[in-house]
Write a protein that holds these residues in place. Structure first.
Motif, PDB file in Angstrom:
ATOM      1  N   GLU A 223      43.651   7.850  30.977  1.00  0.00           N
ATOM      2  CA  GLU A 223      44.399   8.510  29.951  1.00  0.00           C
ATOM      3  C   GLU A 223      44.533   7.635  28.720  1.00  0.00           C
ATOM      4  N   GLN A 224      44.669   6.594  28.661  1.00  0.00           N
ATOM      5  CA  GLN A 224      44.490   5.738  27.272  1.00  0.00           C
ATOM      6  C   GLN A 224      42.832   5.786  26.952  1.00  0.00           C
ATOM      7  N   VAL A 225      41.824   5.756  27.713  1.00  0.00           N
ATOM      8  CA  VAL A 225      40.526   5.651  27.314  1.00  0.00           C
ATOM      9  C   VAL A 225      40.111   7.162  26.704  1.00  0.00           C
ATOM     10  N   ASP A 226      40.676   8.246  27.244  1.00  0.00           N
ATOM     11  CA  ASP A 226      40.471   9.542  26.780  1.00  0.00           C
ATOM     12  C   ASP A 226      41.113   9.600  25.479  1.00  0.00           C
ATOM     13  N   ARG A 227      42.327   8.879  25.086  1.00  0.00           N
ATOM     14  CA  ARG A 227      42.900   8.928  23.765  1.00  0.00           C
ATOM     15  C   ARG A 227      41.983   8.288  22.848  1.00  0.00           C
ATOM     16  N   PHE A 228      41.349   7.091  23.190  1.00  0.00           N
ATOM     17  CA  PHE A 228      40.420   6.335  22.344  1.00  0.00           C
ATOM     18  C   PHE A 228      39.316   7.203  21.747  1.00  0.00           C
ATOM     19  N   LYS A 229      38.786   8.062  22.782  1.00  0.00           N
ATOM     20  CA  LYS A 229      37.442   8.710  22.722  1.00  0.00           C
ATOM     21  C   LYS A 229      37.976  10.001  21.475  1.00  0.00           C
ATOM     22  N   ALA A 230      39.189  10.379  21.533  1.00  0.00           N
ATOM     23  CA  ALA A 230      39.444  11.637  20.693  1.00  0.00           C
ATOM     24  C   ALA A 230      39.604  11.030  19.113  1.00  0.00           C
ATOM     25  N   ILE A 231      39.667   9.963  18.966  1.00  0.00           N
ATOM     26  CA  ILE A 231      39.993   9.254  17.530  1.00  0.00           C
ATOM     27  C   ILE A 231      38.783   8.769  16.929  1.00  0.00           C
TER      28      ILE A 231
ATOM     29  N   LEU B  19      28.971  -7.582  14.617  1.00  0.00           N
ATOM     30  CA  LEU B  19      29.798  -7.216  15.924  1.00  0.00           C
ATOM     31  C   LEU B  19      29.689  -5.660  16.095  1.00  0.00           C
ATOM     32  N   LEU B  20      29.396  -4.971  15.054  1.00  0.00           N
ATOM     33  CA  LEU B  20      29.395  -3.615  15.033  1.00  0.00           C
ATOM     34  C   LEU B  20      27.823  -3.046  15.048  1.00  0.00           C
ATOM     35  N   ARG B  21      26.845  -3.665  15.412  1.00  0.00           N
ATOM     36  CA  ARG B  21      25.699  -3.555  15.733  1.00  0.00           C
ATOM     37  C   ARG B  21      25.394  -2.680  16.916  1.00  0.00           C
ATOM     38  N   PRO B  22      25.023  -1.680  17.234  1.00  0.00           N
ATOM     39  CA  PRO B  22      25.051  -1.144  18.388  1.00  0.00           C
ATOM     40  C   PRO B  22      23.595  -1.649  19.370  1.00  0.00           C
ATOM     41  N   ARG B  23      23.759  -1.704  20.675  1.00  0.00           N
ATOM     42  CA  ARG B  23      22.715  -2.236  21.234  1.00  0.00           C
ATOM     43  C   ARG B  23      21.671  -0.827  21.946  1.00  0.00           C
ATOM     44  N   ARG B  24      22.405   0.184  21.798  1.00  0.00           N
ATOM     45  CA  ARG B  24      21.532   1.311  22.364  1.00  0.00           C
ATOM     46  C   ARG B  24      21.849   2.787  21.259  1.00  0.00           C
ATOM     47  N   SER B  25      21.275   3.632  21.395  1.00  0.00           N
ATOM     48  CA  SER B  25      21.276   4.743  20.534  1.00  0.00           C
ATOM     49  C   SER B  25      22.421   5.637  20.913  1.00  0.00           C
ATOM     50  N   THR B  26      23.098   5.495  22.072  1.00  0.00           N
ATOM     51  CA  THR B  26      24.133   6.338  22.333  1.00  0.00           C
ATOM     52  C   THR B  26      25.405   5.787  21.866  1.00  0.00           C
ATOM     53  N   ASP B  27      25.427   4.583  21.192  1.00  0.00           N
ATOM     54  CA  ASP B  27      26.506   3.938  20.863  1.00  0.00           C
ATOM     55  C   ASP B  27      26.717   3.883  19.246  1.00  0.00           C
ATOM     56  N   ARG B  28      26.084   5.057  18.752  1.00  0.00           N
ATOM     57  CA  ARG B  28      26.194   5.093  17.278  1.00  0.00           C
ATOM     58  C   ARG B  28      27.037   6.093  16.886  1.00  0.00           C
ATOM     59  N   ALA B  29      27.988   6.628  17.928  1.00  0.00           N
ATOM     60  CA  ALA B  29      29.206   7.662  17.749  1.00  0.00           C
ATOM     61  C   ALA B  29      30.318   6.800  16.734  1.00  0.00           C
ATOM     62  N   THR B  30      31.021   7.709  16.263  1.00  0.00           N
ATOM     63  CA  THR B  30      32.061   6.976  15.462  1.00  0.00           C
ATOM     64  C   THR B  30      33.380   7.128  15.776  1.00  0.00           C
ATOM     65  N   ASP B  31      33.492   7.077  17.121  1.00  0.00           N
ATOM     66  CA  ASP B  31      34.828   7.419  17.718  1.00  0.00           C
ATOM     67  C   ASP B  31      35.418   6.019  18.020  1.00  0.00           C
TER      68      ASP B  31
END
Length: 287
Positions: free
Chosen positions: A170-178, A213-225
């Motif tokens: 539930e906490q993970v889902d909360r993080f994804k929504a922010i 530390l904010l540099r993503p290692r894969r394209s799927t990690d460019r989201a802003t949540d």
């Protein structure tokens, strides 16, 4: 097909993990992390010390559907102590996996040489980058001293940690929504940078900047949540490999590669601190 990797780190005596879909076997664990199989205490312990055989706990959790996918033990220079020293196991349940390929974990830490109490910590595993996350202090952690009815307390504690699975998810889902603004992501990275390089508070130079530390290692990690930002920062903080430079006493620059955080205690501490930072950010966004 299972594809197992074995590694040695500067601050751990041996480790084994699988990047395939098959869990580690006892033979693989014995080859790299033998202290899991200690059934007696190290000779340095007194008669009051009650050993907790990790393999017995592992067998019980396997019966509940949990399997080990990563294990490591601490290095020791004391002859004969390698079979009793501190170790960590990460186990996950095939039935507790969400659609995004993420799974709840149980993280076990134990030692039968007096260097650690028995600990059981809830965790979360993200398959895309194989970075296991240990949850913060808001979730129930079980600690059992090596005395009295230790085995009974361990078994009872296992079920308490299992009950945390819905709350962690539930906490993970909360993080994804922010959703985060750029400056909020920077604040998260700055806090993580201070944890990874504590000497910067005293004016010491770190080989990389918080922004790295904010540099993503894969394209799927460019989201802003928040969940994505947390995973990017967590992976870069713990995995290392980034190249930077520091200034020597003579004023010259020296190239330096950031080391992976391989030690059991440091990895656990950073993991849990990063989770708590993310929880605080979620609370600020909610307010």
């Amino acid at each position: 097909m299972s594809y197992h990797f074995y590694m040695r780190g500067m601050s751990n005596g041996g480790a084994a993990y699988s990047r395939g879909d098959q869990p580690l076997t006892n033979d693989e664990l014995m080859a790299r992390v033998p202290s899991i199989f200690a059934t007696e205490a190290h000779e340095s312990r007194s008669a009051r010390f009650a050993p907790v055989p990790t393999v017995t706990v592992l067998d019980g959790l396997r019966a509940e559907g949990f399997e080990p996918f990563f294990a490591q033990q601490a290095r020791t220079r004391v002859e004969g102590k390698a079979e009793f020293t501190k170790h960590m196991l990460r186990l996950r349940h095939r039935g507790i996996v969400n659609a995004e390929g993420e799974a709840f974990e149980i993280v076990l830490v134990n030692a039968n040489d007096g260097t650690s109490a028995y600990q059981m910590i809830p965790g979360f595993f993200r398959f895309v980058c194989a970075n296991g996350l240990m949850c913060g202090e808001t979730f129930d952690e079980v600690k059992v001293r090596h005395s009295g009815n230790a085995i009974g307390e361990v078994i009872e504690g296992a079920y308490r940690v299992l009950e945390e699975a819905p709350r962690v998810t539930e906490q993970v889902d909360r993080f994804k929504a922010i959703q985060l603004q750029d400056r909020e992501r920077e604040i998260l990275a700055e806090a993580a940078h201070g944890l990874r390089f504590p000497g910067t508070a005293e004016g010491k130079e770190a080989p990389i900047t918080p922004a790295e530390l904010l540099r993503p290692r894969r394209s799927t990690d460019r989201a802003t949540d928040l969940w994505t930002a947390f995973n990017v920062v967590q992976e870069n903080t713990l995995r290392g490999g980034m190249r930077g430079r520091t200034r020597t006493e003579s004023g010259h620059f020296r190239r330096q590669t950031v080391r992976e955080v391989a030690g059991i205690d440091q990895s656990r501490g950073l993991n849990r601190a990063l989770w708590m930072l993310t929880e605080r950010m979620a609370e600020l966004k909610a307010g």
